[in-house]
Scaffold this active site. Sequence first.
Site, mmCIF file in Angstrom:
data_model
loop_
_atom_site.group_PDB
_atom_site.id
_atom_site.type_symbol
_atom_site.label_atom_id
_atom_site.label_comp_id
_atom_site.label_asym_id
_atom_site.label_seq_id
_atom_site.Cartn_x
_atom_site.Cartn_y
_atom_site.Cartn_z
ATOM 1 N N LYS A 75 0.810 -1.334 -0.014
ATOM 2 C CA LYS A 75 0.069 -0.041 0.060
ATOM 3 C C LYS A 75 0.900 1.181 -0.173
ATOM 4 O O LYS A 75 0.270 2.266 0.328
ATOM 5 C CB LYS A 75 -1.048 0.117 1.131
ATOM 6 C CG LYS A 75 -1.881 -1.213 1.137
ATOM 7 C CD LYS A 75 -2.844 -1.110 0.108
ATOM 8 C CE LYS A 75 -3.016 -2.626 -0.251
ATOM 9 N NZ LYS A 75 -3.260 -2.872 -1.819
ATOM 10 N N GLY A 77 2.524 2.386 -2.911
ATOM 11 C CA GLY A 77 2.678 2.727 -4.240
ATOM 12 C C GLY A 77 3.114 1.968 -5.403
ATOM 13 O O GLY A 77 3.599 2.406 -6.259
ATOM 14 N N THR A 78 2.813 0.732 -5.012
ATOM 15 C CA THR A 78 3.536 -0.548 -5.924
ATOM 16 C C THR A 78 2.888 -0.508 -7.135
ATOM 17 O O THR A 78 3.582 -0.593 -8.023
ATOM 18 C CB THR A 78 3.169 -1.864 -5.143
ATOM 19 O OG1 THR A 78 3.123 -1.720 -3.707
ATOM 20 C CG2 THR A 78 3.906 -2.918 -5.473
ATOM 21 N N HIS A 139 7.548 -7.771 -1.762
ATOM 22 C CA HIS A 139 7.323 -6.994 -0.468
ATOM 23 C C HIS A 139 8.499 -7.377 0.596
ATOM 24 O O HIS A 139 8.220 -7.088 1.770
ATOM 25 C CB HIS A 139 5.733 -7.160 0.246
ATOM 26 C CG HIS A 139 4.857 -6.499 -0.777
ATOM 27 N ND1 HIS A 139 4.941 -5.018 -1.146
ATOM 28 C CD2 HIS A 139 3.392 -7.013 -0.788
ATOM 29 C CE1 HIS A 139 3.979 -4.848 -1.706
ATOM 30 N NE2 HIS A 139 2.880 -5.917 -1.541
ATOM 31 N N SER A 169 -5.061 2.997 3.678
ATOM 32 C CA SER A 169 -5.127 2.458 2.551
ATOM 33 C C SER A 169 -5.511 0.919 2.724
ATOM 34 O O SER A 169 -6.220 0.167 2.094
ATOM 35 C CB SER A 169 -3.708 2.711 1.662
ATOM 36 O OG SER A 169 -4.025 2.209 0.328
ATOM 37 N N TYR A 227 6.463 8.183 -2.259
ATOM 38 C CA TYR A 227 5.102 8.495 -2.852
ATOM 39 C C TYR A 227 5.034 9.835 -2.944
ATOM 40 O O TYR A 227 4.186 10.540 -3.910
ATOM 41 C CB TYR A 227 4.097 7.516 -1.956
ATOM 42 C CG TYR A 227 2.657 7.483 -2.615
ATOM 43 C CD1 TYR A 227 2.337 6.631 -3.447
ATOM 44 C CD2 TYR A 227 1.884 8.643 -2.360
ATOM 45 C CE1 TYR A 227 0.870 6.671 -4.091
ATOM 46 C CE2 TYR A 227 0.601 8.605 -2.677
ATOM 47 C CZ TYR A 227 0.022 7.356 -3.565
ATOM 48 O OH TYR A 227 -1.168 7.657 -4.138
ATOM 49 N N ARG A 293 -7.728 3.404 -5.713
ATOM 50 C CA ARG A 293 -8.722 4.031 -4.679
ATOM 51 C C ARG A 293 -8.452 5.884 -5.086
ATOM 52 O O ARG A 293 -8.837 6.206 -5.985
ATOM 53 C CB ARG A 293 -8.620 3.499 -3.174
ATOM 54 C CG ARG A 293 -9.736 3.955 -2.296
ATOM 55 C CD ARG A 293 -9.756 3.440 -0.909
ATOM 56 N NE ARG A 293 -8.448 4.199 -0.334
ATOM 57 C CZ ARG A 293 -8.425 5.241 0.337
ATOM 58 N NH1 ARG A 293 -9.857 5.757 0.634
ATOM 59 N NH2 ARG A 293 -7.422 5.794 0.998
ATOM 60 N N LYS A 294 -8.206 6.437 -3.808
ATOM 61 C CA LYS A 294 -8.097 7.954 -3.889
ATOM 62 C C LYS A 294 -6.440 8.286 -4.563
ATOM 63 O O LYS A 294 -6.628 9.329 -5.190
ATOM 64 C CB LYS A 294 -8.241 8.487 -2.774
ATOM 65 C CG LYS A 294 -9.630 8.683 -2.331
ATOM 66 C CD LYS A 294 -9.558 9.166 -0.856
ATOM 67 C CE LYS A 294 -10.729 10.192 -0.441
ATOM 68 N NZ LYS A 294 -10.504 10.575 0.929
ATOM 69 N N GLY A 295 -5.554 7.581 -3.900
ATOM 70 C CA GLY A 295 -4.277 7.871 -4.337
ATOM 71 C C GLY A 295 -3.925 9.479 -3.634
ATOM 72 O O GLY A 295 -3.135 10.175 -4.682
HETATM 73 P P1 PAP Z 1 -0.131 -3.248 -3.120
HETATM 74 O O1 PAP Z 1 0.960 -2.995 -2.359
HETATM 75 O O2 PAP Z 1 -1.294 -3.998 -2.567
HETATM 76 O O3 PAP Z 1 0.135 -3.574 -4.531
HETATM 77 P P2 PAP Z 1 -0.214 -0.600 -3.592
HETATM 78 O O4 PAP Z 1 -0.396 -0.286 -5.232
HETATM 79 O O5 PAP Z 1 0.939 -0.201 -3.073
HETATM 80 O O6 PAP Z 1 -0.807 -1.848 -3.082
HETATM 81 O O7 PAP Z 1 -1.109 0.558 -2.946
HETATM 82 C C1 PAP Z 1 -2.516 1.150 -3.570
HETATM 83 C C2 PAP Z 1 -2.592 2.561 -2.954
HETATM 84 O O8 PAP Z 1 -1.855 2.893 -4.265
HETATM 85 C C3 PAP Z 1 -4.122 2.999 -3.167
HETATM 86 O O9 PAP Z 1 -3.874 4.072 -2.413
HETATM 87 P P3 PAP Z 1 -4.995 4.752 -1.480
HETATM 88 O O10 PAP Z 1 -5.777 3.599 -0.830
HETATM 89 O O11 PAP Z 1 -4.567 5.810 -0.634
HETATM 90 O O12 PAP Z 1 -5.941 5.569 -2.441
HETATM 91 C C4 PAP Z 1 -4.229 3.347 -4.529
HETATM 92 O O13 PAP Z 1 -5.239 4.415 -4.840
HETATM 93 C C5 PAP Z 1 -2.824 4.140 -4.891
HETATM 94 N N1 PAP Z 1 -2.555 3.989 -6.253
HETATM 95 C C6 PAP Z 1 -2.639 3.096 -7.286
HETATM 96 N N2 PAP Z 1 -2.386 3.569 -8.558
HETATM 97 C C7 PAP Z 1 -1.981 4.651 -8.387
HETATM 98 C C8 PAP Z 1 -1.489 5.714 -9.299
HETATM 99 N N3 PAP Z 1 -1.410 5.485 -10.428
HETATM 100 N N4 PAP Z 1 -1.150 7.071 -8.805
HETATM 101 C C9 PAP Z 1 -1.242 7.335 -7.278
HETATM 102 N N5 PAP Z 1 -1.672 6.412 -6.812
HETATM 103 C C10 PAP Z 1 -2.053 5.093 -7.023
#
Ligand code: PAP
Length: 327
Positions: A75, A77-78, A139, A169, A227, A293-295
């Site tokens: 969570k 920014g993967t 991870h 997140s 991030y 989600r929101k990012g």
């Molecule tokens: P993971 O480690 O399970 O793969 P990961 O992608 O690190 O998840 O985290 C998801 C978060 O990145 C979400 O944040 P939020 O819950 O605070 O909204 C997701 O919205 C955000 N995210 C995914 N894609 C993007 C993107 N292209 N730009 C910015 N934030 C993003």
Amino acid sequence: MNQTEPLRNIGDDDDVRTEFRSLISSLPSDINVQGKKLCNYQGCWYYEKNLHAVLDYQKHFKPLDTDIILSSYPKSGTTWLKALTVALLHRSKDGIQSHPLTSDSPHGLVPFLEMNLYLKSSTPDLTKISSSPRLFSTHMPLHTLREPLKDSPCKIVYVSRNAKDVLVSLWHFRSKIEKKEAEISSLNSIVESFCKGVDNNGPVWDHVLSYWKGSLEDPKHVLFIRYEDLKEEPYAQVMRLADFLGCPFTQEEIHRGSVEKILNLCSLCNLSNLDINKTGVSWNNMDHSIYFRKGEVDDWKNHLTTDMANKIDMVIHEKFQGSGLKI
Ligand code: PAP
């Protein structure tokens, strides 16, 4: 995050399985907030099935000099880092038509080592990976990841994120998986578990510090990205990532607006609206859409109580003291 049972090779080496089982049974164990058993290996907590995969990775992975491994605490920014890296490596004069990101999700294009490849098989066939350079994700903390890499010059990119936003997140993510409303009681448990350090891939501070120190000691091979910096100065950070990966933008590309095109392609809005991410399902049976989600930076302010935020701040302050790292 894989919730499904692993599909292991039928012909697994019995001696190795026995050796792993015996090692795992000797490790410290604990139960996380979801009531799931975790084992502590090399300072990091794992679900048992993921730990088997970590051990297989360490035993069998043979790096190529050109490999790129994208790493993060969950969570942080993967998904975004995966998309940006794929976009950087696949940029061409033709722009983004028929781009890999339009036909597969970032997680499909950059498979997890311990949560996908080595979870499904103790010796996955990595010759099937068609991308060049090969892209993997993980991870695992740096010291565990690096064990089979030895003196390999392969590149490792780590993305970190403010711990309070990570927790919020994760809370939303777990609630979606469990098909429940995101309730304050489960957020409280996540905060407790964070402060105790016992959660899958935790403690977060040891995870982050392993890469932070690694990036200071070996900046040619380990890049540390925040991030929040990606959100604040995406252009500069993508240029930095391109330089690190050995594919810097040419002046011509800069004039043509290549950097902006990549940023637009990988924006949360664009990625989450691609058909593949709206309707597709990941290797772990999760909808691709669950990763978007929101990012936003500081979304924690909308959810954490002052008490929760103070608790987390105190832990972070104590653990990162003297490291020079602010997250
Ligand atoms: P993971 O480690 O399970 O793969 P990961 O992608 O690190 O998840 O985290 C998801 C978060 O990145 C979400 O944040 P939020 O819950 O605070 O909204 C997701 O919205 C955000 N995210 C995914 N894609 C993007 C993107 N292209 N730009 C910015 N934030 C993003």
